[in-house]
Design an enzyme around this catalytic site. Structure first.
Site, PDB file in Angstrom:
ATOM      1  CG  HIS A  17      -9.495  -8.724   1.743  1.00 39.31           C
ATOM      2  ND1 HIS A  17     -10.230  -8.803   2.908  1.00 39.31           N
ATOM      3  CD2 HIS A  17      -9.147  -7.420   1.604  1.00 39.31           C
ATOM      4  CE1 HIS A  17     -10.316  -7.595   3.448  1.00 39.31           C
ATOM      5  NE2 HIS A  17      -9.679  -6.740   2.677  1.00 39.31           N
ATOM      6  CE  LYS A  41      -8.962   0.327  10.988  1.00 37.83           C
ATOM      7  NZ  LYS A  41      -8.522   0.101   9.604  1.00 37.83           N
ATOM      8  NE  ARG A  90     -13.051  -1.259  -1.799  1.00 40.22           N
ATOM      9  CZ  ARG A  90     -12.994  -1.108  -0.488  1.00 40.22           C
ATOM     10  NH1 ARG A  90     -13.634  -1.935   0.299  1.00 40.22           N
ATOM     11  NH2 ARG A  90     -12.327  -0.109   0.047  1.00 40.22           N
ATOM     12  CB  SER A 127     -13.208  -5.728   6.651  1.00 43.24           C
ATOM     13  OG  SER A 127     -12.334  -6.487   5.872  1.00 43.24           O
TER      14      SER A 127
HETATM   15  O1  PNS Z   1      -7.004  -2.906   4.696  1.00 45.13           O
HETATM   16  P1  PNS Z   1      -6.545  -1.491   4.853  1.00 45.13           P
HETATM   17  O2  PNS Z   1      -6.711  -1.043   6.290  1.00 45.13           O
HETATM   18  O3  PNS Z   1      -7.186  -0.565   3.870  1.00 45.13           O
HETATM   19  O4  PNS Z   1      -4.964  -1.491   4.530  1.00 45.13           O
HETATM   20  C1  PNS Z   1      -4.215  -0.292   4.577  1.00 45.13           C
HETATM   21  C2  PNS Z   1      -2.711  -0.598   4.622  1.00 45.13           C
HETATM   22  C3  PNS Z   1      -2.372  -1.515   5.773  1.00 45.13           C
HETATM   23  C4  PNS Z   1      -2.286  -1.250   3.333  1.00 45.13           C
HETATM   24  C5  PNS Z   1      -1.984   0.777   4.772  1.00 45.13           C
HETATM   25  O5  PNS Z   1      -2.591   1.510   5.788  1.00 45.13           O
HETATM   26  C6  PNS Z   1      -0.515   0.640   5.092  1.00 45.13           C
HETATM   27  O6  PNS Z   1       0.276   0.291   4.243  1.00 45.13           O
HETATM   28  N1  PNS Z   1      -0.161   0.884   6.373  1.00 45.13           N
HETATM   29  C7  PNS Z   1       1.192   0.729   6.869  1.00 45.13           C
HETATM   30  C8  PNS Z   1       1.796   2.046   7.320  1.00 45.13           C
HETATM   31  C9  PNS Z   1       2.455   2.760   6.170  1.00 45.13           C
HETATM   32  O7  PNS Z   1       3.313   2.233   5.488  1.00 45.13           O
HETATM   33  N2  PNS Z   1       2.024   4.013   5.970  1.00 45.13           N
HETATM   34  C10 PNS Z   1       2.499   4.849   4.904  1.00 45.13           C
HETATM   35  C11 PNS Z   1       1.674   4.627   3.654  1.00 45.13           C
HETATM   36  S1  PNS Z   1       2.229   5.636   2.356  1.00 45.13           S
END
Ligand code: PNS
Length: 163
Positions: A17, A41, A90, A127
């Site tokens: 990150h 979660k 990645r 993570s």
């Molecule tokens: O570290 P992560 O859990 O892979 O991050 C994922 C994250 C937080 C970037 C993604 O789940 C997100 O943007 N969630 C917010 C909800 C949202 O906007 N959902 C629609 C996505 S198109």
């Protein structure tokens, strides 16, 4: 003023990150790291703890701040006038879902997503793997910043022995 957001769960923040955040900080005037508040979660750290670890690990950049959000990322982007999301890729396996999210976010609000290829040093890193390895006593000191290492080991110890 060019601004971008690096969103994620950061449970906990890893060197992968930080590599993306640091590289984004060189391209943009201001980078905001946005921690997702996801009550459904189960996480190891509270949002406040994650913000503290990220704040400490990014303090030296000078143009990086940390915030949290719930709901849609694009709503946060609109509220904060941030037109771009920066994400790390990645491997090909990340691509399908990231592409879908990027296209959805663009169609919802015109927010752009910029993908950065992960530093190969960290392409295996997540993570969840860090937590799994640390749970079974593996050395993760080189995979997370100092601000996350002690809290991680302490939290896993508490979970092992709740007394
Ligand atoms: O570290 P992560 O859990 O892979 O991050 C994922 C994250 C937080 C970037 C993604 O789940 C997100 O943007 N969630 C917010 C909800 C949202 O906007 N959902 C629609 C996505 S198109």
């Amino acid at each position: 003023m060019r601004r971008a957001v690096c969103p994620g769960s950061f449970d906990p923040v890893t060197q992968g990150h930080l590599d993306i955040i640091g590289r984004a900080a060189r391209l943009y005037d201001e980078v905001i790291v946005a921690v997702l508040i996801n009550k459904t979660k189960q996480s190891l750290f509270t949002v406040a703890e994650r913000i503290e670890m990220l704040g400490e690990a990014t303090a030296h950049y000078g143009n990086v701040t940390v915030d949290s959000f719930h709901g849609l990322l694009v709503d946060w982007c609109r509220e904060h006038d941030v037109p771009a999301i920066v994400k790390g890729l990645r491997a090909v396996s990340d691509f399908d879902y990231e592409l879908q999210m990027a296209q959805m976010n663009h169609s919802l609000a015109g927010v752009e997503t910029l993908f950065m290829t992960t530093n190969p040093l960290y392409s295996f890193l997540s993570s969840s793997l860090v937590k799994e390895v640390a749970t079974y006593g593996g050395d993760v000191a080189h995979l997370v910043p100092e601000s996350a290492l002690a809290p991680l080991l302490r939290r896993l110890e508490e979970r092992r022995d709740p007394s």
